[in-house]
Write an enzyme that holds these catalytic residues in place. Structure first.
Site, mmCIF file in Angstrom:
data_model
loop_
_atom_site.group_PDB
_atom_site.id
_atom_site.type_symbol
_atom_site.label_atom_id
_atom_site.label_comp_id
_atom_site.label_asym_id
_atom_site.label_seq_id
_atom_site.Cartn_x
_atom_site.Cartn_y
_atom_site.Cartn_z
ATOM 1 N N HIS A 209 0.800 -1.230 0.000
ATOM 2 C CA HIS A 209 0.000 0.000 0.000
ATOM 3 C C HIS A 209 0.830 1.276 0.000
ATOM 4 O O HIS A 209 0.295 2.371 -0.025
ATOM 5 C CB HIS A 209 -0.995 0.012 1.171
ATOM 6 C CG HIS A 209 -0.355 0.179 2.530
ATOM 7 N ND1 HIS A 209 -0.103 1.399 3.085
ATOM 8 C CD2 HIS A 209 0.083 -0.727 3.424
ATOM 9 C CE1 HIS A 209 0.453 1.233 4.286
ATOM 10 N NE2 HIS A 209 0.582 -0.047 4.505
HETATM 11 N N1 UDP Z 1 -3.779 -6.219 8.666
HETATM 12 C C1 UDP Z 1 -5.026 -6.807 8.771
HETATM 13 N N2 UDP Z 1 -5.669 -7.203 7.622
HETATM 14 C C2 UDP Z 1 -5.122 -7.059 6.381
HETATM 15 C C3 UDP Z 1 -3.822 -6.471 6.289
HETATM 16 C C4 UDP Z 1 -3.187 -6.058 7.455
HETATM 17 O O1 UDP Z 1 -5.556 -6.988 9.873
HETATM 18 O O2 UDP Z 1 -5.749 -7.426 5.397
HETATM 19 C C5 UDP Z 1 -3.102 -5.763 9.908
HETATM 20 C C6 UDP Z 1 -1.748 -6.380 10.122
HETATM 21 O O3 UDP Z 1 -1.829 -7.536 10.894
HETATM 22 C C7 UDP Z 1 -0.979 -5.302 10.861
HETATM 23 C C8 UDP Z 1 -1.613 -4.026 10.395
HETATM 24 O O4 UDP Z 1 -2.860 -4.376 9.788
HETATM 25 O O5 UDP Z 1 -1.192 -5.439 12.245
HETATM 26 C C9 UDP Z 1 -0.707 -3.321 9.412
HETATM 27 O O6 UDP Z 1 -1.375 -2.311 8.836
HETATM 28 P P1 UDP Z 1 -0.858 -1.511 7.575
HETATM 29 O O7 UDP Z 1 -0.102 -2.410 6.678
HETATM 30 O O8 UDP Z 1 -2.045 -0.791 7.061
HETATM 31 O O9 UDP Z 1 0.071 -0.432 8.265
HETATM 32 P P2 UDP Z 1 1.628 -0.281 8.466
HETATM 33 O O10 UDP Z 1 2.104 -1.420 9.293
HETATM 34 O O11 UDP Z 1 2.231 -0.251 7.119
HETATM 35 O O12 UDP Z 1 1.756 1.014 9.190
#
Ligand code: UDP
Length: 364
Positions: A209
């Protein structure tokens, strides 16, 4: 004392849940601590927000600022205006922000300008990549915070270089891991896995993303094609982030191995990682989750703010050139991926340590 907790986007909900549970635990033991929960509305659809409140038993927020989507400035501005109004009507002793999303930065600025103490959970981490909006959010938030709750020695060094005094920095561990460990007994196999004919240990999970990977549709399709052609026929489950889905609308593609699915709820997503062969991602939080579960992780970024997932854990930085995935996937299929260890204090007790520090600092 009273704390105002801020949550705005998917990763925030996962981080705030154990903090609320720890506050409730100390309340039940007689501690003088009350909280309000502010949802900024940065993520608002059911699959990115509501579902996480249900699955993680997070109480209804006291207010939803309904910031909605928009450009970086539009979102920042609407969160700031609404949060300032809320704080004027609902005084508090401490505003606590988590992570590095727009809501984290916007609410930090408002709190400090109103003379309210500010605590940052996951402080001090840096990618040193100013093209990431999250890096700007981290730097601004850490330049304002009064209490810094950190996950790693790297964070400690970064804060030291910025002149943050040692007595304001608290090495407490990782709240994401609190959520992950606490929810192990509740994990669920996604129903869609049956219709996709997936078997445990025989699929790869993909998430993408970040602007660098998804904003240019041709580049995104190139990344997906490279993955598709180098996974030896192993199915790749791709729970697609709304931002990425937007970019693929109208694009011309056809992949043999990639299975597009809606974003999964937390309990299903963690199940999916835990039983996967490997994860390919550009998320930060997911590299922590693969590390604690010893699942091979390939990160499609040139840098990480979570170095311990590479130095200790199972994560490897592949870079944004998808061609680099080819040798990495070969290593995986040859069974040569590192096993990884567990970083310090990833023990499920971080939120309790945070609440105890706050109670001590506020003399309760
Ligand atoms: N996550 C989720 N469902 C999904 C994809 C990610 O529950 O389909 C959770 C994942 O386990 C993690 C968090 O969302 O805890 C990560 O979110 P994201 O990738 O949006 O944010 P980033 O970590 O990049 O800040």
């Amino acid at each position: 004392m009273h704390i105002t907790l801020i949550a705005g986007a998917r990763p925030n909900f996962i981080k705030i849940s154990p903090i609320i549970n720890a506050i409730k635990k100390r309340q039940s033991e007689g501690a003088d601590i009350q909280y309000s929960l502010v949802h900024t509305g940065q993520h608002y659809d059911k699959l990115m927000s509501g579902l996480f409140f249900e699955e993680l038993n997070i109480p209804e927020p006291d207010v939803n600022l309904a910031a909605g989507s928009g450009t970086q400035a539009e979102q920042t501005a609407s969160i700031m205006v609404a949060f300032e109004k809320y704080l004027m009507e609902h005084p508090t002793d401490l505003v606590l922000v988590v992570g590095d999303v727009t809501s984290t930065m916007a609410c930090s600025i408002v709190a400090k300008k109103m003379g309210i103490q500010l605590a940052h959970v996951e402080a001090g981490i840096r990618s040193f990549d100013m093209s990431m909006p999250e890096e700007i959010n981290r730097i601004v938030t850490d330049s304002l915070a009064d209490y810094f709750f950190i996950t790693s020695d790297f964070a400690k060094e970064n804060l030291k270089k910025n002149g943050v005094p040692d007595e304001k920095v608290f090495f407490v561990g990782n709240v994401m891991i609190d959520s992950l460990l606490a929810n192990q007994p509740r994990l669920r196999r996604p129903e869609i896995f049956d219709s996709l004919n997936l078997q445990d240990g025989k699929y790869i999970i993909l998430t993408l993303h970040r602007p660098n990977n998804v904003d240019d549709t041709n580049n995104l399709v190139d990344v997906l094609s490279t993955i598709d052609s180098n996974v030896n026929g192993v199915p790749v489950v791709f729970p697609i982030h709304p931002r990425t889905e937007q970019r693929l609308k109208g694009a011309d593609y056809n992949f043999a191995n990639i299975r597009f699915v809606k974003p999964l709820g937390y309990l299903e997503f963690i199940y999916s990682i835990k039983h996967s062969m490997a994860v390919i991602t550009d998320s930060g939080g997911i590299t922590e989750e693969t590390t604690i579960m010893h699942i091979p992780c390939m990160t499609l970024r040139d840098n990480t703010e979570r170095m311990e997932t590479c130095t200790v854990g199972t994560n490897e930085l592949i870079g944004t050139n998808p061609r680099n995935l080819i040798p990495a996937l070969k290593n995986l299929f040859d069974g040569k991926w590192k096993q990884g260890g567990i970083p310090k204090m990833w023990d499920g007790k971080t939120a309790e340590r945070i609440v105890d520090v706050i109670l001590k600092e506020f003399g309760r």
